[in-house]
Motif scaffolding. Structure first.
Motif, PDB file in Angstrom:
ATOM      1  N   ALA A   1      11.326 -12.609   3.343  1.00 11.11           N
ATOM      2  CA  ALA A   1      11.696 -14.354   3.271  1.00 11.11           C
ATOM      3  C   ALA A   1      10.548 -15.140   2.623  1.00 11.11           C
ATOM      4  CB  ALA A   1      11.916 -14.690   4.702  1.00 11.11           C
ATOM      5  N   VAL A   2       9.507 -14.780   2.663  1.00 14.18           N
ATOM      6  CA  VAL A   2       8.379 -15.179   2.012  1.00 14.18           C
ATOM      7  C   VAL A   2       7.780 -14.030   1.312  1.00 14.18           C
ATOM      8  CG1 VAL A   2       6.223 -16.582   1.802  1.00 14.18           C
ATOM      9  CG2 VAL A   2       8.122 -17.345   3.418  1.00 14.18           C
ATOM     10  N   GLU A   3       7.546 -14.241  -0.029  1.00 11.21           N
ATOM     11  CA  GLU A   3       7.029 -12.762  -0.722  1.00 11.21           C
ATOM     12  C   GLU A   3       5.550 -13.281  -1.152  1.00 11.21           C
ATOM     13  OE1 GLU A   3       7.755 -10.579  -4.833  1.00 11.21           O
ATOM     14  OE2 GLU A   3       9.084 -11.968  -4.047  1.00 11.21           O
ATOM     15  N   ILE A   4       4.658 -12.466  -1.059  1.00 11.27           N
ATOM     16  CA  ILE A   4       3.270 -12.525  -1.599  1.00 11.27           C
ATOM     17  C   ILE A   4       3.569 -11.863  -3.015  1.00 11.27           C
ATOM     18  CG2 ILE A   4       0.862 -11.964  -1.460  1.00 11.27           C
ATOM     19  CD1 ILE A   4       1.202 -11.726   1.505  1.00 11.27           C
ATOM     20  N   ARG A   5       3.399 -12.855  -4.068  1.00 17.13           N
ATOM     21  CA  ARG A   5       3.638 -12.360  -5.396  1.00 17.13           C
ATOM     22  C   ARG A   5       2.473 -11.824  -5.933  1.00 17.13           C
ATOM     23  NH1 ARG A   5       7.584 -15.067  -8.586  1.00 17.13           N
ATOM     24  NH2 ARG A   5       9.355 -14.919  -7.388  1.00 17.13           N
ATOM     25  N   SER A   6       1.264 -12.281  -5.761  1.00 21.95           N
ATOM     26  CA  SER A   6      -0.003 -11.848  -6.121  1.00 21.95           C
ATOM     27  C   SER A   6      -1.399 -12.108  -5.341  1.00 21.95           C
ATOM     28  CB  SER A   6      -0.232 -12.181  -7.807  1.00 21.95           C
ATOM     29  OG  SER A   6      -0.176 -13.662  -7.749  1.00 21.95           O
ATOM     30  N   ILE A   7      -2.353 -11.598  -5.388  1.00 18.52           N
ATOM     31  CA  ILE A   7      -3.803 -11.703  -4.929  1.00 18.52           C
ATOM     32  C   ILE A   7      -4.667 -11.338  -5.739  1.00 18.52           C
ATOM     33  CG2 ILE A   7      -5.352 -11.453  -2.904  1.00 18.52           C
ATOM     34  CD1 ILE A   7      -2.805 -10.445  -1.479  1.00 18.52           C
ATOM     35  N   THR A   8      -5.481 -12.279  -6.305  1.00 16.56           N
ATOM     36  CA  THR A   8      -6.459 -12.216  -7.247  1.00 16.56           C
ATOM     37  C   THR A   8      -7.749 -12.617  -6.627  1.00 16.56           C
ATOM     38  OG1 THR A   8      -6.007 -14.277  -8.339  1.00 16.56           O
ATOM     39  CG2 THR A   8      -4.914 -12.122  -9.148  1.00 16.56           C
TER      40      THR A   8
ATOM     41  N   PHE B   1     -10.389 -16.282  -3.576  1.00 21.97           N
ATOM     42  CA  PHE B   1      -9.046 -15.788  -3.415  1.00 21.97           C
ATOM     43  C   PHE B   1      -7.972 -16.458  -3.820  1.00 21.97           C
ATOM     44  CE2 PHE B   1     -11.177 -12.305  -1.096  1.00 21.97           C
ATOM     45  CZ  PHE B   1     -10.853 -11.228  -1.564  1.00 21.97           C
ATOM     46  N   THR B   2      -7.123 -16.020  -4.926  1.00 21.99           N
ATOM     47  CA  THR B   2      -5.896 -16.948  -5.049  1.00 21.99           C
ATOM     48  C   THR B   2      -4.965 -16.088  -4.694  1.00 21.99           C
ATOM     49  OG1 THR B   2      -6.575 -17.995  -6.972  1.00 21.99           O
ATOM     50  CG2 THR B   2      -4.377 -18.151  -6.832  1.00 21.99           C
ATOM     51  N   VAL B   3      -3.760 -16.713  -3.668  1.00 23.81           N
ATOM     52  CA  VAL B   3      -2.938 -15.842  -3.158  1.00 23.81           C
ATOM     53  C   VAL B   3      -1.453 -16.662  -3.558  1.00 23.81           C
ATOM     54  CG1 VAL B   3      -1.589 -15.236  -1.227  1.00 23.81           C
ATOM     55  CG2 VAL B   3      -4.203 -15.305  -1.264  1.00 23.81           C
ATOM     56  N   GLN B   4      -0.644 -15.975  -4.527  1.00 26.34           N
ATOM     57  CA  GLN B   4       0.571 -16.813  -4.673  1.00 26.34           C
ATOM     58  C   GLN B   4       1.871 -16.138  -3.977  1.00 26.34           C
ATOM     59  OE1 GLN B   4       3.490 -16.018  -8.365  1.00 26.34           O
ATOM     60  NE2 GLN B   4       2.088 -17.687  -9.202  1.00 26.34           N
TER      61      GLN B   4
ATOM     62  N   VAL C   1       5.883 -11.942   8.708  1.00 32.95           N
ATOM     63  CA  VAL C   1       7.047 -11.772   7.613  1.00 32.95           C
ATOM     64  C   VAL C   1       6.612 -10.657   6.609  1.00 32.95           C
ATOM     65  CG1 VAL C   1       8.416 -13.245   5.740  1.00 32.95           C
ATOM     66  CG2 VAL C   1       7.717 -14.027   8.156  1.00 32.95           C
ATOM     67  N   THR C   2       5.359 -10.989   6.285  1.00 32.35           N
ATOM     68  CA  THR C   2       5.008  -9.961   5.193  1.00 32.35           C
ATOM     69  C   THR C   2       3.596  -9.821   5.254  1.00 32.35           C
ATOM     70  OG1 THR C   2       5.257  -9.298   2.800  1.00 32.35           O
ATOM     71  CG2 THR C   2       4.580 -11.655   3.249  1.00 32.35           C
ATOM     72  N   ARG C   3       3.050  -8.761   4.664  1.00 33.22           N
ATOM     73  CA  ARG C   3       1.704  -8.346   4.587  1.00 33.22           C
ATOM     74  C   ARG C   3       1.154  -7.622   3.278  1.00 33.22           C
ATOM     75  NH1 ARG C   3      -2.201  -6.432   8.701  1.00 33.22           N
ATOM     76  NH2 ARG C   3      -0.681  -7.384  10.378  1.00 33.22           N
ATOM     77  N   ARG C   4       0.255  -8.002   2.820  1.00 34.53           N
ATOM     78  CA  ARG C   4      -0.272  -7.064   1.633  1.00 34.53           C
ATOM     79  C   ARG C   4      -1.855  -6.880   1.700  1.00 34.53           C
ATOM     80  NH1 ARG C   4       1.576  -8.528  -4.434  1.00 34.53           N
ATOM     81  NH2 ARG C   4       0.395  -6.940  -4.777  1.00 34.53           N
ATOM     82  N   ALA C   5      -2.276  -5.698   1.422  1.00 39.79           N
ATOM     83  CA  ALA C   5      -3.755  -5.388   1.515  1.00 39.79           C
ATOM     84  C   ALA C   5      -4.561  -5.666   0.270  1.00 39.79           C
ATOM     85  CB  ALA C   5      -3.961  -3.989   1.959  1.00 39.79           C
ATOM     86  N   VAL C   6      -5.687  -5.994   0.321  1.00 39.07           N
ATOM     87  CA  VAL C   6      -6.581  -6.140  -0.941  1.00 39.07           C
ATOM     88  C   VAL C   6      -7.721  -5.123  -0.634  1.00 39.07           C
ATOM     89  CG1 VAL C   6      -7.811  -7.744  -2.257  1.00 39.07           C
ATOM     90  CG2 VAL C   6      -5.896  -8.831  -0.796  1.00 39.07           C
ATOM     91  N   PRO C   7      -7.807  -4.420  -1.523  1.00 39.91           N
ATOM     92  CA  PRO C   7      -9.136  -3.331  -1.354  1.00 39.91           C
ATOM     93  C   PRO C   7     -10.473  -4.052  -1.882  1.00 39.91           C
ATOM     94  CG  PRO C   7      -7.892  -3.192  -3.472  1.00 39.91           C
ATOM     95  CD  PRO C   7      -7.113  -4.129  -2.743  1.00 39.91           C
ATOM     96  N   GLY C   8     -11.576  -3.713  -1.416  1.00 40.37           N
ATOM     97  CA  GLY C   8     -12.585  -4.173  -1.735  1.00 40.37           C
ATOM     98  C   GLY C   8     -13.844  -3.270  -1.764  1.00 40.37           C
ATOM     99  N   GLU C   9     -15.025  -3.595  -2.627  1.00 42.68           N
ATOM    100  CA  GLU C   9     -16.075  -2.669  -2.728  1.00 42.68           C
ATOM    101  C   GLU C   9     -17.255  -3.422  -2.941  1.00 42.68           C
ATOM    102  OE1 GLU C   9     -17.595   0.972  -2.762  1.00 42.68           O
ATOM    103  OE2 GLU C   9     -15.320   0.781  -3.100  1.00 42.68           O
ATOM    104  N   TYR C  10     -18.358  -2.947  -2.060  1.00 43.30           N
ATOM    105  CA  TYR C  10     -19.753  -3.347  -2.506  1.00 43.30           C
ATOM    106  C   TYR C  10     -20.382  -2.319  -3.436  1.00 43.30           C
ATOM    107  CZ  TYR C  10     -24.732  -4.562  -1.895  1.00 43.30           C
ATOM    108  OH  TYR C  10     -25.820  -4.596  -2.051  1.00 43.30           O
ATOM    109  N   VAL C  11     -21.141  -3.103  -4.345  1.00 40.76           N
ATOM    110  CA  VAL C  11     -21.588  -2.211  -5.530  1.00 40.76           C
ATOM    111  C   VAL C  11     -23.256  -2.633  -5.556  1.00 40.76           C
ATOM    112  CG1 VAL C  11     -19.811  -1.804  -6.852  1.00 40.76           C
ATOM    113  CG2 VAL C  11     -21.015  -3.728  -7.378  1.00 40.76           C
TER     114      VAL C  11
END
Length: 870
Positions: A537-544, A561-564, A641-651
């Motif tokens: 019903a609601v889509e997460i188009r992108s996460i940057t 973070f920008t979530v569209q 409704v929906t879920r998306r994962a964002v990977p992360g890394e400490y360098v």
């Protein structure tokens, strides 16, 4: 003006009102259309009650008009192709490893000149390649290339299919490809596709011993599949799925085309020559021009020549013509008729059984081909109607049923094309939403003769839904019907497309509309097919950015973070947007702070129909996990409704302080995000700014990968860059292709580096190849981070490409690496002084490693941007 006739609940609504209503709805935004759909539908129902004697049947008296004396098709090219297709019962398949590896010229000529049924089968989606026009890589790139391939195939007149094997980047042997693909699984998929599509002849550009390892593997699989597809004992489980063993009659492999095959002699047997310079008299262009137009659809693999003449020059042609395309017969079935000595096409000499030949004989008029009488469409239509009534192309009791089905469908298409009957449909929304109805508008457009409609249906979600319609449709009328389909609640989601490249759900659910028509006693079908994605019903188009990376100097700072998101429902969606992860802390940008382990804090959202961006700052710490979940829930029920994962890394990558970097980007934002992750004060520069800005304010300037190709005007600004280095600055140039970098007088491209660097085509494709440090004490490898072998662990896809093959003695080569069994390549990282500054050229694929969050890539980037500073 064409008159229209509407069926079902809109049966008697005045034409002008419906036309104006549809036009009005199309002009609105998506949100507005959704809001007004219910109101407009209600209005039409009220009008229906007033004006129509029956809600299920319509009369035609006031809209009928006498049929014209002759049939007047609009599209001459489409008419010619439909009639030509009736003359050829054969299928030719082109097998290729990647999109753009197909022989577009031969496919185009076979279909457009001879009416051959042509199909293309691709081992992969090409997702492991480079992107010449945008930021997408890997599965995202595969989705784009699938669409590009479909667009190219439409021009070629072919049908594209994909085996869905993984493109893991350039490889140098078939064995390497089989390690990833699995030999038996790859062969199983190719055999299945051959059994499904039943080609008489297969052609390929790929031999078994040269070029890309995927090409070699595809060539080997084809020769094995030639035998296996005909053997009922091989992959016998496929026979339970409705396919049958199939013997391909001939296989042809292209010669003298980037493989080890020698250029054939003109009188050598078993050869077929295709002249790409031949002109198509119907379309008015050569087959090479048509094939080039198709090739240009593969934009992510460009840039391509703009004209055939330019392509000919690239191939060292002196007369502006392309050389002949030559194929050698490589396999031939025992029972197949031999290829004649002077064969002109791949199919020459092939024969059907006597029964099949008689039943599949082309339709003619007094001995003349229908294509010779295209200017007499009324006679052609009469002949086609007579042919259908007489049972032409009907399947005999014993014979190749799929071949007859192909010609039957082609006859259906020809009848529709000549008579002017067409069927189209469209949905008000752009996606299916599980549990939600979608309204379709189906348009049956009649031509110049009255028709009887015996059936109209729409098939979706594995079920067929009948659509009520009047039995009779007069000439020059149109029937429009709406139907509502509710998407099953458990339907598989197909977005984002990149997540479904391999699972069979790419581009969503197929929808097919079919009408069974009778015209003057001849029955035929018209159909239309499309696909709609299935979305929440609601889509997460992108996460940057994704992944998110932070270093010591950015630890404890906010990451923006920008979530569209987009609401696919007809009504406003009220809910929450949240991020969840253990040991995670949000800044006040989310309205909360100091979130405990495992807890979730959310912001309320109210979404309409347009994409909405939510920019939020996230407080980072070294304990930040390797993944953050972004979730959307309903406000009333808290249902997810929906879920998306964002990977992360400490360098653990440090840079010198007070560093200012300028960068010229190429196709994506990886470099920009990477510099931000390192806490570097960085500014994006355009070629015009390179020309006009005081560059002395920058300690370092980076030219992103293929920057001179992405910005051709940068070549003219190069002297300013060299002056900047000479005056004390540091320049870093990421990899370029040899034909984008090496001096070329024809393109007014001088030597771009201060001292000569000449690129070759060598690559190191093993991402785990041993990296030898040639000068361990060199400052670039020691400050501010000490680089060692561990920094080259965990790399993805490859080490580098287009390595320098020659370079001036002013440069120091710091690293050496090679693929197994090959000579060491020492030009992957070159650095040298020029005047008071430093110049670095590196052919390693930093853009892939930085994008993947590889810690060693960030440490090396930190050293490069810090080079020359204390």
């Amino acid at each position: 003006m064409k008159m229209k006739h509407y069926q079902s609940f809109m049966a008697a609504v005045p034409l002008t009102l419906v036309t104006q209503t549809v036009s009005f709805l199309r002009a609105l935004t998506l949100t507005s259309r959704r809001k007004l759909t219910v109101c407009v539908t209600t209005l039409l129902v009220v009008l229906l009650a007033v004006t129509s004697p029956s809600p299920f049947r319509a009369t035609h008296a006031q809209e009928a008009s006498p049929p014209p004396a002759t049939v007047t098709p609009v599209d001459r090219v489409a008419l010619h192709q439909a009639l030509l297709d009736l003359t050829n019962p054969w299928t030719v398949m082109c097998i290729a490893a990647h999109p753009d590896d197909e022989d577009g010229t031969s496919l185009t000529l076979l279909r457009h000149k001879y009416g051959v049924h042509t199909v293309s089968v691709f081992s992969t989606f090409g997702e492991g390649g480079q992107n010449a026009v945008g930021p997408q890589l890997y599965e995202e790139l595969g989705v784009i290339r699938a669409r590009e391939t479909m667009a190219a195939a439409q021009i070629q007149g072919s049908e594209p299919y994909f085996l869905g094997l993984k493109d893991f980047g350039f490889s140098k042997s078939a064995d390497e490809a089989f390690k990833v693909w699995g030999h038996d699984e790859a062969l199983r998929r190719m055999v299945l596709k051959i059994r499904e599509l039943r080609p008489d002849v297969i052609i390929t550009n790929h031999d078994t011993t040269s070029g890309h390892g995927h090409h070699q593997a595809t060539g080997r699989l084809l020769l094995e599949a030639f035998e296996a597809s005909a053997d009922p004992q091989r992959f016998s489980d496929q026979l339970k799925e409705g396919v049958q063993p199939w013997q391909v009659k001939r296989i042809f492999v292209r010669t003298g085309f980037g493989n080890n095959s020698p250029t054939p002699k003109a009188d050598e047997g078993g050869l077929i020559s295709i002249d790409p310079n031949e002109k198509d008299p119907v379309r008015g262009t050569t087959y090479a021009e048509q094939a080039l137009q198709a090739l240009q659809k593969h934009e992510t693999q460009g840039p391509w020549p703009k004209t055939v003449a330019e392509m000919a020059r690239f191939r060292n042609s002196q007369d502006g013509r392309l050389p002949l395309t030559r194929y050698r017969l490589t396999r031939e079935a025992k029972e197949s008729a031999p290829l004649p000595q002077n064969a002109a096409t791949f199919l020459d000499g092939l024969r059907l059984t006597e029964t099949e030949t008689a039943k599949l004989a082309p339709v003619t008029i007094e001995g003349h081909s229908l294509t010779d009488l295209e200017n007499q469409p009324d006679r052609v239509l009469a002949a086609l109607i007579a042919a259908r009534k007489s049972g032409v192309f009907s399947t005999p009791d014993a014979g190749d049923a799929p071949r007859f089905e192909l010609l039957t469908k082609r006859l259906d298409h020809a009848l529709a094309q000549v008579s002017g009957v067409s069927l189209t449909f469209s949905a008000i929304t752009s996606v299916f939403v599980p549990g939600t109805p979608t309204v379709f508008s189906i348009n049956l457009n009649n031509g110049s003769l009255p028709i009887t409609v015996s059936k109209l249906s729409l098939r979706a979600f594995k079920s067929e839904r009948p659509v009520e319609i009047a039995d009779q449709l007069p000439a020059d009328t149109e029937a429009v019907r709406t139907i509502e389909i509710t998407t099953p609640k458990n339907e598989n989601i197909s977005v984002p497309s990149a997540d479904h490249l391999y699972d069979g759900h790419l581009f969503g659910e197929s929808i097919n509309a079919t009408a069974i028509i009778e015209m003057d006693g001849a029955k035929f079908s018209v159909s239309a097919e499309s696909k709609l994605d299935v979305a929440p019903a609601v889509e997460i188009r992108s996460i940057t950015p994704s992944p998110y990376v932070f270093a010591p100097q950015t630890n404890g700072q906010d990451i923006l973070f920008t979530v569209q998101v987009i609401n696919h429902l007809a009504q406003t969606f009220n809910g929450s947007l949240a991020a969840t992860a253990p040991h995670f802390f949000f800044s006040s940008g989310w309205g909360v702070s100091n979130l405990g382990p495992g807890e979730t804090r959310a912001v309320n959202v109210s979404l309409h129909g347009e994409p909405a961006n939510y920019a939020r700052k996230v407080f980072t710490s070294r304990t930040l996990p390797h993944s953050i979940d972004i979730t959307i829930r309903r406000a009333d029920s808290q249902e997810e409704v929906t879920r998306r994962a964002v990977p992360g890394e400490y360098v653990n990558a440090r840079v010198v302080t007070n560093l200012r970097v300028g960068f010229v980007p190429s196709f994506d934002q990886t470099l920009e995000w990477s510099l931000a992750a390192l806490g570097v004060d960085a500014k994006k520069l355009s070629p015009s700014e390179i020309q006009s800005t005081d560059l002395k304010s920058y300690n370092t300037i980076i030219i992103d990968n293929r920057g001179y190709e992405a910005h051709p005007e940068l070549v003219a600004a190069n002297e300013r860059l060299l002056s900047y280095v000479h005056d004390g600055g540091t320049i870093i140039v990421f990899y370029h292709k040899n034909n984008e970098w090496n001096p070329d007088p024809a393109r007014n491209r001088p030597q771009l580096a201060p001292y000569p660097i000449t690129l070759g085509g060598e690559r190191v494709t093993d991402e785990n190849a041993l990296v030898k440090v040639l000068q361990p004490a060199h400052r670039l490898l020691n400050f501010p981070n000490k680089i060692n072998r561990s920094d080259f662990l965990g790399w993805v896809q490859e080490r580098g490409l287009y390595y320098p093959k020659e370079w001036d003695a002013h440069y120091a080569a710091l690293l050496a690496m090679n693929d197994p069994g090959e000579a060491s390549l020492r030009g992957g990282l070159l650095v040298g002084p020029y005047g008071r500054g430093q110049y670095i050229y590196t052919s390693l694929v930093w853009y892939r490693e930085l994008r993947a969050g590889v810690p060693g890539a960030y440490r090396m980037l930190a050293n490069m941007v810090s080079y020359g500073r204390r």
